[in-house]
Design an enzyme around this catalytic site. Structure first.
Site, PDB file in Angstrom:
ATOM      1  N   ASP A   1       0.861  -1.184   0.000  1.00  0.00           N
ATOM      2  CA  ASP A   1       0.000   0.000   0.000  1.00  0.00           C
ATOM      3  C   ASP A   1       0.903   1.242   0.000  1.00  0.00           C
ATOM      4  O   ASP A   1       2.103   1.150   0.283  1.00  0.00           O
ATOM      5  CB  ASP A   1      -0.860  -0.052   1.275  1.00  0.00           C
ATOM      6  CG  ASP A   1      -1.975   0.985   1.284  1.00  0.00           C
ATOM      7  OD1 ASP A   1      -2.262   1.577   0.230  1.00  0.00           O
ATOM      8  OD2 ASP A   1      -2.551   1.203   2.371  1.00  0.00           O
TER       9      ASP A   1
ATOM     10  N   GLU B   1       3.014   4.757  -4.060  1.00  0.00           N
ATOM     11  CA  GLU B   1       3.116   5.685  -5.213  1.00  0.00           C
ATOM     12  C   GLU B   1       4.476   6.373  -5.283  1.00  0.00           C
ATOM     13  O   GLU B   1       4.901   6.655  -6.402  1.00  0.00           O
ATOM     14  CB  GLU B   1       1.987   6.724  -5.133  1.00  0.00           C
ATOM     15  CG  GLU B   1       0.605   6.119  -5.326  1.00  0.00           C
ATOM     16  CD  GLU B   1       0.121   5.289  -4.137  1.00  0.00           C
ATOM     17  OE1 GLU B   1       0.550   5.599  -3.011  1.00  0.00           O
ATOM     18  OE2 GLU B   1      -0.658   4.346  -4.336  1.00  0.00           O
TER      19      GLU B   1
ATOM     20  N   ASP C   1      -9.042   3.723  -2.966  1.00  0.00           N
ATOM     21  CA  ASP C   1     -10.081   4.103  -2.012  1.00  0.00           C
ATOM     22  C   ASP C   1     -11.356   4.594  -2.672  1.00  0.00           C
ATOM     23  O   ASP C   1     -11.628   5.790  -2.750  1.00  0.00           O
ATOM     24  CB  ASP C   1      -9.523   5.175  -1.070  1.00  0.00           C
ATOM     25  CG  ASP C   1      -8.338   4.646  -0.271  1.00  0.00           C
ATOM     26  OD1 ASP C   1      -8.152   3.410  -0.254  1.00  0.00           O
ATOM     27  OD2 ASP C   1      -7.612   5.457   0.314  1.00  0.00           O
TER      28      ASP C   1
HETATM   29  O1  MIG Z   1      -3.842   6.296   4.162  1.00  0.00           O
HETATM   30  O2  MIG Z   1      -3.814   1.061   5.422  1.00  0.00           O
HETATM   31  O3  MIG Z   1      -5.929   2.379   0.016  1.00  0.00           O
HETATM   32  O4  MIG Z   1      -7.007   0.216   1.395  1.00  0.00           O
HETATM   33  O5  MIG Z   1      -7.021   0.333   4.179  1.00  0.00           O
HETATM   34  C1  MIG Z   1      -4.644   5.164   4.151  1.00  0.00           C
HETATM   35  C2  MIG Z   1      -4.949   1.834   5.540  1.00  0.00           C
HETATM   36  C3  MIG Z   1      -3.789   3.931   3.983  1.00  0.00           C
HETATM   37  C4  MIG Z   1      -4.968   3.222   2.035  1.00  0.00           C
HETATM   38  C5  MIG Z   1      -5.469   2.020   1.288  1.00  0.00           C
HETATM   39  C6  MIG Z   1      -6.545   1.345   2.083  1.00  0.00           C
HETATM   40  C7  MIG Z   1      -6.005   0.951   3.430  1.00  0.00           C
HETATM   41  C8  MIG Z   1      -5.494   2.191   4.150  1.00  0.00           C
HETATM   42  N1  MIG Z   1      -4.462   2.839   3.345  1.00  0.00           N
END
Ligand code: MIG
Length: 731
Positions: free
Chosen positions: A366, A369, A454
């Site tokens: 996650d 980027e 999201d």
């Molecule tokens: O800033 O890990 O897209 O699926 O649950 C949020 C917490 C960080 C973004 C992800 C989301 C995830 C969440 N993450």
């Protein structure tokens, strides 16, 4: 200044209309570097490659995305290019490509776009960005795949800009028939022009260049249950227990970032997950796999081993002045591994053993980027050209030298996923790794499945998931899905059921929601809703043999699983416009209900005859029908002439190999090919699989063995649609 080629685009006119991306300074072609063309042919498809070397650059940068090396490139003169394709370097940090878009010509692909299937009539910024609020006006999303598929009917062309730098596509936003691509870079790069040929052929050639997915592990195709976060061991145990007790088929429980010790990557919370390894082992003996979230940001904390080691070994990105680059993310002030370097990926892969050794079998990358909390616009839309290295956030070290961040930003997530994949593989060499990634570039499918970030518990986002996933598939990424039920906000029961009706056909099949939203597991709703969800999830599992066939097709041809109707019906002009229905492989057409309070919808069926999935009711194609899909029904039709391999119900895929498979025959003349293997190892690459051609004609079933390399435990039978007789089958 002399332009390198015939020049067609009228800049002055564009500028007068005040288009945002027009530069304020006069445009001149400043190019005084080198460029050349070469080409090769792949299965009768022409691929032309333009290599651009700006002045002061002596070699073209290494590609992080194109892997095809087995090809015979030969130098060629400037080819006759479609669409009056042309280019110039207009600023030291910017190239512009121009082309014409004819009336009725479609534009598709471009990776992750908040858009309908046809991305024409819009501007698209392709740079990896964490924007958690998806709306029509958003420009950049998490993934960056500058691959455009354009054409119509049977004549498509693919244009791929191979760079880690941002690109912007203006696809006739002023409705003047002009297309333009800006590439904001100071480095050398390649442009690939593929075709023209049919849509499947272009995708085949493109995925030949950037690579395809491996076969996914069987378990990863099952139902995955997630939330941000199952906060402690008790909540995980409770959810897993409810799932099994209520017989909701499920293979995977996902741990989001709160399982960590204050978001320190490769740790677990001593308060909330004191028995982490035991919980994972217990889940595993209850036939659950565990996937954990892993973010790239490493907490800046002198007491923290990973930080200390990475700093000592010089693993993190530096500012242009050579200082450690620090930005805020979940752990607070954090540093970022320089994934462009082989040694850094290897180091990260080794550190990931913390999770593998605890029994975790899937890694969820996650925030890659990478996302930074305090840098809201990493790449301002109005930027005219690529900024010089010293003005950028950080720099990377790659084989071919120092690369400023923005020149390589778009491949950061891809390379982190490569590290995750290799880390899993190192620990379990004969198990297909499962990596899920939020960011990615072209070729991300080589290492990871993706989800589209999201979304919200909105019908609008359920709706958009279809064209968005279709464009991901056309961009080479087959193993994709969105959060079922939606991420932000509370998902009401009707929406959740409608979402599962579509979601059972997402290649990646996961229910996930955010912190603070209502519980979104299907069993958290009233019994009748739970029952509908269970039935839909069972349908997903029953289709696993068909889904595995589709992945087998992908690895040979690059075909996605979710396809626009025009993939199979290219000359059907009605089908070409449809993006609220899709093909799931060649044999299943999905036409879901996408708004609240609706039971009926128009369904367009292309040529041939079609059978309603659940009832077998027959419909003649080339027509539109108004059809009722009560809540909880499977909104799908089967093509006449198909044979669908269907497996008996199961609770998880550990039961898969002991279940019987029945071939359902739709029509008097029908055929399919059928693939099977162990579903977990790479032995299929050494021939340990079976492949059969199965056909049905004049009341008789015929099978041909294409390959017999695997000892299957299944029992097989077949049944003609509409008949009750089930007959045994030897394979
Ligand atoms: O800033 O890990 O897209 O699926 O649950 C949020 C917490 C960080 C973004 C992800 C989301 C995830 C969440 N993450």
């Amino acid at each position: 200044m002399k332009l390198p080629m015939g020049f067609v685009f009228d800049w002055t006119k564009g500028r007068q209309k005040g288009r945002k991306w027009q530069p304020h300074s006069p445009i001149n072609n400043i190019f005084n570097g080198k460029f050349f063309w070469d080409k090769y042919r792949l299965d009768n498809i022409d691929i032309h490659r333009l290599s651009i070397l700006p002045a002061e650059i002596s070699t073209i940068a290494n590609s992080f995305t194109v892997i095809a090396t087995d090809t015979e490139w030969s130098k060629t003169e400037k080819p006759k290019l479609p669409f009056d394709f042309n280019w110039q370097q207009s600023l030291p940090g910017r190239f512009d490509f121009y082309f014409k878009l004819a009336e009725g010509q479609k534009c598709m692909g471009l990776g992750e776009r908040y858009s309908g299937l046809n991305v024409r009539g819009e501007k698209h910024t392709i740079v990896t960005t964490d924007d958690p609020h998806h709306s029509e006006s958003m420009q950049a999303m998490y993934k960056a795949i500058p691959f455009l598929l354009t054409g119509k009917d049977n004549q498509f062309t693919g244009i791929y800009i191979d760079t880690g730098a941002p690109t912007r596509f203006d696809l006739d936003s002023e409705l003047t028939g002009q297309g333009r691509i800006e590439v904001l870079t100071r480095r050398g790069f390649h442009v690939y022009i593929i075709g023209s040929s049919s849509m499947p052929n272009i995708v085949k050639a493109f995925t030949h260049l950037v690579g395809r997915s491996k076969l996914p592990s069987l378990w990863s195709l099952g139902h995955q249950q997630s939330r941000w976060s199952y906060f402690n061991e008790e909540s995980v145990i409770e959810v897993a227990g409810e799932i099994r007790r209520r017989k909701i088929p499920c293979d995977t429980i996902v741990f989001d970032l709160d399982f960590m010790d204050e978001y320190r990557v490769f740790t677990r919370s001593p308060e909330r997950f004191p028995n982490f390894n035991k919980i994972v082992a217990d889940l595993s003996s209850d036939n659950f796999r565990v996937v954990t979230s892993v973010d790239p940001g490493v907490k800046e904390d002198p007491e923290y081993g990973l930080y200390k080691e990475g700093k000592d070994k010089n693993m993190f990105c530096k500012t242009p002045d050579g200082e450690l680059f620090v930005e805020k993310v979940w752990p607070g002030r954090s540093v970022f591994p320089d994934f462009l370097r082989d040694d850094v990926r290897k180091w990260w892969a080794e550190k990931q053993a913390f999770l593998s050794e605890a029994g975790v079998t899937g890694i969820w990358n996650d925030m890659n980027e990478p996302a930074f909390f305090d840098v809201s616009e990493v790449f301002p839309e109005k930027l005219e050209e690529m900024s010089p290295a010293k003005e950028q956030l950080c720099v990377h070290q790659a084989e071919d030298g120092t690369i400023p961040h923005l020149e390589a930003r778009n491949v950061y997530g891809l390379l982190m996923s490569q590290a995750a994949y290799e880390g899993l593989l190192a620990k379990r060499p004969n198990e297909r790794p499962f990596v899920l990634s939020r960011s990615g570039a072209a070729g991300i499918q080589r290492y990871a499945a993706v989800w589209l970030g999201d979304n919200k518990s909105w019908y609008e986002h359920l709706n958009k998931s279809i064209p968005m996933l279709l464009n991901m598939g056309l961009s080479g990424v087959p193993f994709a899905g969105v959060d079922i039920g939606g991420f932000w906000h509370d998902c009401l029961p009707e929406l959740l059921v409608r979402w599962y009706e579509v979601g059972i056909f997402y290649p990646f099949f996961r229910n996930h929601t955010s912190l603070g939203s209502r519980a979104q597991e299907i069993f958290s709703y009233v019994p009748k809703i739970e029952e509908m969800g269970r039935k839909l999830i069972e349908t997903r599992y029953s289709l696993l043999p068909y889904i595995r066939n589709l992945f087998w097709e992908h690895i040979r041809t690059g075909a996605p699983l979710m396809r626009p109707l025009s993939w199979h019906y290219p000359l059907d002009s009605i089908a070409a416009d449809i993006d609220d229905q899709f093909m799931f492989g060649q044999d299943i057409l999905v036409s879901p209900i996408l708004s609240r309070g609706h039971d009926y919808r128009p369904v367009y069926l292309p040529e041939g005859n079609w059978y309603r999935f659940e009832t077998g009711e027959k419909f003649a194609g080339n027509s539109t029908y108004t059809i009722r899909f009560p809540l909880g029904s499977v909104p799908a039709f089967v093509r006449e002439g198909a044979i669908l391999p269907i497996i008996e119900p199961m609770q998880h895929t550990n039961e898969y190999h002991s279940k019987s498979i029945i071939f359902k025959i739709f029509a008097d003349e029908a055929a399919c090919s059928y693939f099977e293997d162990d579903g977990i190892s790479f032995d299929y690459e050494k021939g340990a699989y079976n492949e059969y051609l199965i056909s049905y004609s004049k009341g008789k079933l015929n099978t041909t063995t294409v390959k017999k390399g695997y000892a299957s435990e299944h029992k097989y039978s077949y049944q003609k649609m509409g008949e009750s007789k089930v007959q045994p089958l030897e394979l």
